[in-house]
Design a protein around this motif. Structure first.
Motif, PDB file in Angstrom:
ATOM      1  N   LYS A  63       0.837  -1.207   0.000  1.00  0.00           N
ATOM      2  CA  LYS A  63       0.000   0.000   0.000  1.00  0.00           C
ATOM      3  C   LYS A  63       0.866   1.248   0.000  1.00  0.00           C
ATOM      4  CE  LYS A  63      -4.188  -1.809   2.209  1.00  0.00           C
ATOM      5  NZ  LYS A  63      -5.023  -1.828   3.434  1.00  0.00           N
ATOM      6  N   GLY A  64       0.496   2.177  -0.869  1.00  0.00           N
ATOM      7  CA  GLY A  64       1.234   3.424  -0.971  1.00  0.00           C
ATOM      8  C   GLY A  64       2.426   3.359  -1.911  1.00  0.00           C
ATOM      9  N   ARG A  65       2.806   2.154  -2.330  1.00  0.00           N
ATOM     10  CA  ARG A  65       3.948   2.000  -3.244  1.00  0.00           C
ATOM     11  C   ARG A  65       3.520   1.428  -4.605  1.00  0.00           C
ATOM     12  NH1 ARG A  65       7.798  -1.573  -2.161  1.00  0.00           N
ATOM     13  NH2 ARG A  65       6.456  -2.973  -0.948  1.00  0.00           N
ATOM     14  N   PHE A  66       2.554   0.537  -4.600  1.00  0.00           N
ATOM     15  CA  PHE A  66       2.095  -0.105  -5.832  1.00  0.00           C
ATOM     16  C   PHE A  66       0.721   0.433  -6.211  1.00  0.00           C
ATOM     17  CE2 PHE A  66       4.492  -4.435  -5.385  1.00  0.00           C
ATOM     18  CZ  PHE A  66       5.686  -3.740  -5.192  1.00  0.00           C
ATOM     19  N   THR A  67       0.472   0.493  -7.518  1.00  0.00           N
ATOM     20  CA  THR A  67      -0.831   0.902  -8.029  1.00  0.00           C
ATOM     21  C   THR A  67      -1.276  -0.052  -9.124  1.00  0.00           C
ATOM     22  OG1 THR A  67      -0.351   3.236  -7.572  1.00  0.00           O
ATOM     23  CG2 THR A  67      -2.164   2.757  -9.082  1.00  0.00           C
ATOM     24  N   ILE A  68      -2.456  -0.616  -8.950  1.00  0.00           N
ATOM     25  CA  ILE A  68      -3.026  -1.487  -9.967  1.00  0.00           C
ATOM     26  C   ILE A  68      -4.025  -0.686 -10.790  1.00  0.00           C
ATOM     27  CG2 ILE A  68      -4.881  -2.369  -8.484  1.00  0.00           C
ATOM     28  CD1 ILE A  68      -4.479  -5.113  -9.874  1.00  0.00           C
ATOM     29  N   SER A  69      -4.044  -0.951 -12.091  1.00  0.00           N
ATOM     30  CA  SER A  69      -5.006  -0.297 -12.983  1.00  0.00           C
ATOM     31  C   SER A  69      -5.324  -1.259 -14.120  1.00  0.00           C
ATOM     32  CB  SER A  69      -4.439   1.020 -13.525  1.00  0.00           C
ATOM     33  OG  SER A  69      -3.257   0.791 -14.271  1.00  0.00           O
ATOM     34  N   ARG A  70      -6.320  -0.907 -14.903  1.00  0.00           N
ATOM     35  CA  ARG A  70      -6.696  -1.770 -16.018  1.00  0.00           C
ATOM     36  C   ARG A  70      -7.255  -0.940 -17.157  1.00  0.00           C
ATOM     37  NH1 ARG A  70     -11.160  -5.847 -13.917  1.00  0.00           N
ATOM     38  NH2 ARG A  70     -11.587  -6.205 -16.146  1.00  0.00           N
ATOM     39  N   ASP A  71      -7.131  -1.500 -18.350  1.00  0.00           N
ATOM     40  CA  ASP A  71      -7.739  -0.932 -19.549  1.00  0.00           C
ATOM     41  C   ASP A  71      -8.697  -1.989 -20.071  1.00  0.00           C
ATOM     42  OD1 ASP A  71      -8.342  -0.226 -22.210  1.00  0.00           O
ATOM     43  OD2 ASP A  71      -6.484   0.902 -22.399  1.00  0.00           O
ATOM     44  N   ASN A  72      -9.978  -1.783 -19.840  1.00  0.00           N
ATOM     45  CA  ASN A  72     -10.956  -2.810 -20.205  1.00  0.00           C
ATOM     46  C   ASN A  72     -11.014  -3.045 -21.709  1.00  0.00           C
ATOM     47  OD1 ASN A  72     -11.747  -3.348 -17.548  1.00  0.00           O
ATOM     48  ND2 ASN A  72     -13.260  -1.717 -17.553  1.00  0.00           N
ATOM     49  N   ALA A  73     -10.829  -1.996 -22.486  1.00  0.00           N
ATOM     50  CA  ALA A  73     -10.862  -2.147 -23.937  1.00  0.00           C
ATOM     51  C   ALA A  73      -9.727  -3.037 -24.430  1.00  0.00           C
ATOM     52  CB  ALA A  73     -10.797  -0.789 -24.605  1.00  0.00           C
ATOM     53  N   LYS A  74      -8.584  -2.949 -23.755  1.00  0.00           N
ATOM     54  CA  LYS A  74      -7.422  -3.751 -24.139  1.00  0.00           C
ATOM     55  C   LYS A  74      -7.334  -5.054 -23.360  1.00  0.00           C
ATOM     56  CE  LYS A  74      -4.571   0.227 -25.478  1.00  0.00           C
ATOM     57  NZ  LYS A  74      -3.290   0.962 -25.232  1.00  0.00           N
ATOM     58  N   LYS A  75      -8.273  -5.251 -22.424  1.00  0.00           N
ATOM     59  CA  LYS A  75      -8.265  -6.465 -21.593  1.00  0.00           C
ATOM     60  C   LYS A  75      -6.895  -6.630 -20.924  1.00  0.00           C
ATOM     61  CE  LYS A  75     -11.502  -8.895 -24.659  1.00  0.00           C
ATOM     62  NZ  LYS A  75     -11.353  -7.991 -25.824  1.00  0.00           N
ATOM     63  N   THR A  76      -6.387  -5.534 -20.409  1.00  0.00           N
ATOM     64  CA  THR A  76      -5.045  -5.512 -19.847  1.00  0.00           C
ATOM     65  C   THR A  76      -5.069  -4.936 -18.440  1.00  0.00           C
ATOM     66  OG1 THR A  76      -4.044  -5.277 -22.032  1.00  0.00           O
ATOM     67  CG2 THR A  76      -2.696  -4.634 -20.152  1.00  0.00           C
ATOM     68  N   VAL A  77      -4.295  -5.560 -17.565  1.00  0.00           N
ATOM     69  CA  VAL A  77      -4.127  -5.064 -16.206  1.00  0.00           C
ATOM     70  C   VAL A  77      -2.657  -4.688 -16.011  1.00  0.00           C
ATOM     71  CG1 VAL A  77      -3.730  -7.391 -15.258  1.00  0.00           C
ATOM     72  CG2 VAL A  77      -4.545  -5.558 -13.754  1.00  0.00           C
ATOM     73  N   TYR A  78      -2.446  -3.624 -15.253  1.00  0.00           N
ATOM     74  CA  TYR A  78      -1.105  -3.106 -15.014  1.00  0.00           C
ATOM     75  C   TYR A  78      -0.806  -3.090 -13.513  1.00  0.00           C
ATOM     76  CZ  TYR A  78      -2.096  -1.247 -19.674  1.00  0.00           C
ATOM     77  OH  TYR A  78      -2.448  -1.110 -20.993  1.00  0.00           O
ATOM     78  N   LEU A  79       0.473  -3.144 -13.204  1.00  0.00           N
ATOM     79  CA  LEU A  79       0.902  -2.969 -11.823  1.00  0.00           C
ATOM     80  C   LEU A  79       2.110  -2.040 -11.832  1.00  0.00           C
ATOM     81  CD1 LEU A  79       0.307  -3.822  -8.865  1.00  0.00           C
ATOM     82  CD2 LEU A  79       2.153  -5.517  -9.143  1.00  0.00           C
ATOM     83  N   GLN A  80       1.899  -0.813 -11.391  1.00  0.00           N
ATOM     84  CA  GLN A  80       2.991   0.141 -11.254  1.00  0.00           C
ATOM     85  C   GLN A  80       3.607  -0.052  -9.876  1.00  0.00           C
ATOM     86  OE1 GLN A  80       4.225   2.460 -13.524  1.00  0.00           O
ATOM     87  NE2 GLN A  80       5.844   2.768 -11.996  1.00  0.00           N
ATOM     88  N   MET A  81       4.885  -0.380  -9.848  1.00  0.00           N
ATOM     89  CA  MET A  81       5.571  -0.676  -8.594  1.00  0.00           C
ATOM     90  C   MET A  81       6.654   0.373  -8.371  1.00  0.00           C
ATOM     91  SD  MET A  81       5.896  -4.822  -8.873  1.00  0.00           S
ATOM     92  CE  MET A  81       7.043  -4.751 -10.238  1.00  0.00           C
ATOM     93  N   ASN A  82       6.474   1.192  -7.355  1.00  0.00           N
ATOM     94  CA  ASN A  82       7.436   2.233  -7.003  1.00  0.00           C
ATOM     95  C   ASN A  82       8.092   1.920  -5.673  1.00  0.00           C
ATOM     96  OD1 ASN A  82       6.626   3.663  -9.327  1.00  0.00           O
ATOM     97  ND2 ASN A  82       5.047   4.781  -8.193  1.00  0.00           N
ATOM     98  N   SER A  83       9.185   2.594  -5.409  1.00  0.00           N
ATOM     99  CA  SER A  83       9.898   2.430  -4.130  1.00  0.00           C
ATOM    100  C   SER A  83      10.123   0.959  -3.814  1.00  0.00           C
ATOM    101  CB  SER A  83       9.123   3.108  -2.994  1.00  0.00           C
ATOM    102  OG  SER A  83       8.927   4.478  -3.254  1.00  0.00           O
TER     103      SER A  83
END
Length: 119
Positions: A63-83
């Motif tokens: 929490k506070g370091r990673f961010t999950i997001s998705r693009d439904n049109a692309k059927k893709t999920v992302y994980l931005q991992m910081n720190s």
């Protein structure tokens, strides 16, 4: 139907990485998507999840370091991992509940992508 993950690699502590996972094949819908990880000698654990509406949940350790997001049109999920920390070192797996063209739902796993954080 398959999940293809990418974006892992070697990074120094404090650095960042972005993981991507695309669902492909005979798909009519994608519900919950998420990222799990498994470190050597440990059980696989949930890192983050995101619903089709965008609701998210995270493991306390990210929490506070990673961010999950998705693009439904692309059927893709992302994980931005910081720190990133050395203890984030693991194989990261994406996971998704997918409705096939037949109308049936099934849970799928990606092949895993290795994230190594050096101290």
């Amino acid at each position: 139907v398959q999940l293809q993950a990418s974006g892992g690699g070697l990074v120094q502590a404090g650095g960042f990485l972005r993981l991507s996972c695309e669902a492909s094949g005979s798909i009519s819908g994608v519900a919950l998507m998420g990222w799990y990880r498994q470190a050597p000698g440990k059980q696989r654990e949930l890192v983050a999840g995101i619903s089709s509406a965008g609701s998210t949940n995270y493991a306390d350790s990210v929490k506070g370091r990673f961010t999950i997001s998705r693009d439904n049109a692309k059927k893709t999920v992302y994980l931005q991992m910081n720190s990133l920390k050395p203890e984030d070192t693991a194989v990261y797996y994406c996971n998704a509940d997918i409705r096939r063209l037949s109308g049936s739902w099934r849970n799928y796993w990606g092949q895993g992508t290795l994230v190594t954080v050096s101290s």
